[in-house]
Design an enzyme around this catalytic site. Sequence first.
Site, PDB file in Angstrom:
ATOM      1  N   TYR A 111       0.827  -1.208   0.000  1.00 30.90           N
ATOM      2  CA  TYR A 111       0.000   0.000   0.000  1.00 30.90           C
ATOM      3  C   TYR A 111       0.863   1.260   0.000  1.00 30.90           C
ATOM      4  O   TYR A 111       1.822   1.379   0.777  1.00 30.90           O
ATOM      5  CB  TYR A 111      -0.926   0.031   1.228  1.00 30.90           C
ATOM      6  N   GLY A 168      -6.226   5.145  -0.234  1.00 31.16           N
ATOM      7  CA  GLY A 168      -7.566   5.071   0.312  1.00 31.16           C
ATOM      8  C   GLY A 168      -8.306   3.865  -0.221  1.00 31.16           C
ATOM      9  O   GLY A 168      -7.807   2.730  -0.210  1.00 31.16           O
TER      10      GLY A 168
END
Length: 523
Positions: free
Chosen positions: A74, A81
């Site tokens: 990530y 998000g």
Amino acid sequence: MTTTEPTHRTGRAPHAGGEDRPTVEITFERYTVEELYRIAVTAPRLALAPDVAAKIEAGGRYIERISGEDRHIYGVNTGFGSLCETRIDPAEMVDLQHKHLVSHACGVGDLVPERISRLAMLVKLLTFRAGYSGITLETVERLLELWNADVIPAVPKKGSVGASGDLAPLAHLALPVIGLGRVHVRGEVVEAAGALAELGLQPLRLRPKEGLALTNGVQYINALAVDSVVRCGELIGSADLTASLSIQGFSCADTFYQRILHETSLHPERGAVAANLRNLLEGSNHHTLPGCNIAQEDPYSFRCVPQVHGAVRQTYAHVRTVIEQECNSVSDNPLFFPEHDRVILGGNLHGESTAFALDFLAIAMSELANIAERRTYQLLSGQHGLPDFLAPRPGLDSGLMVAQYTSAALVNENKVLATPASIDTIPTCQLQEDHVSMGATSAYKLDTILDNCEYVLAIELLAAAQAIDLNEELRTSEWAARVLREFRARVPRLDEDRQTSIDIERSRDHLRTHRAAWAAALA
């Protein structure tokens, strides 16, 4: 509330403009709120301790090593998000970080003061020092170059919800690193591109994770918190002083601050306030005057000063600890642990601790203003031998009648603003970030409450000084005599009506000038 002298290693280094100024090394030590504030307002040069630099460098190398792996990481090879499952082509990972900064720079409103931007930079550097954010040493050193050249990012005030990090304000804080945004330079706000060119610096091209590392975390609301906590400490000490003046002007009893009384309580903060009052009132004859309440039952706004001011101190101490812990913690997501070869996704980007703390402090400081306004009201009430509204000729003159109206209006505003922002949440990012702290709103509200509190204490100071002057048989304490001499040099006694707003502003200026010294001299 006395401040602690810095314990971090300092040396001497040339200032960007030519003169010398000290250098403060960022180490792994725990920094107090006061140290952080002092660094922000005195603006020494900053440098990384060698072991801190090594830790950051190791974290950057780890990201470089794993960024090419065929797995979801990530913020490195995914979107942000709710786009966290969208993979990014390896050739576009650098563009991803650039786009992250420019798209997230959505701040609006007035710019925060330069010292707040400095505080946010400083708290951000404390997060980076652990080496878990995946930022490179080159980018951290660029932040230091900007600081040391007194080129400080300009940050719009509003736009953070206090979770997912303070994304919008921190994006503005980071824009100058890539040559965008605006900066404070020599008292002016200019385009960052021109300021970098003047320094001979090229905009950086961010590496994987660096854009997210720069925007993630709640360093912005923690910076606002540091600023407010320091200011609160000074106002809390000043409130003990203004209360002591009101006690003398109102010819109060000497019972409610006696040591033996406060030995019956298990709240040490009450005892500290009572000790301050004994010190501030020593030598005064206020409790022997004909205007005294014969039953020694003074109104609560006087008699319960140790209990109310003590409760405010309890809240302040709790908040100060929370904010200090927050500023010295790692506030980011994801975190990278090279020594364990692990990438861990978590919630260190959530500002609930700061939000709760600031909302609690807003309630306490609203009450500090509230009880000060009540003392002001009593001083104007025509009791204890004082004339109505502290006017030498009541009727023809209104004295300080409407100064209390102003104080009441500010206290009313504080009561509205003391409603916690942190009890609300508005989901963001397609429900990926479905609970946020709203800590930035908590910080803005507290800042306004402190502005109002400052005025309310200034109005009490104005009224107490007038009451003392009109209390002809009063012999003040040495503390009061010294304070009043200094005050009267700036604000003359009110002998007949004049524009009261001018006196209020002068009284506030006097309070601002002396509040730090007053607080430092008290327990």
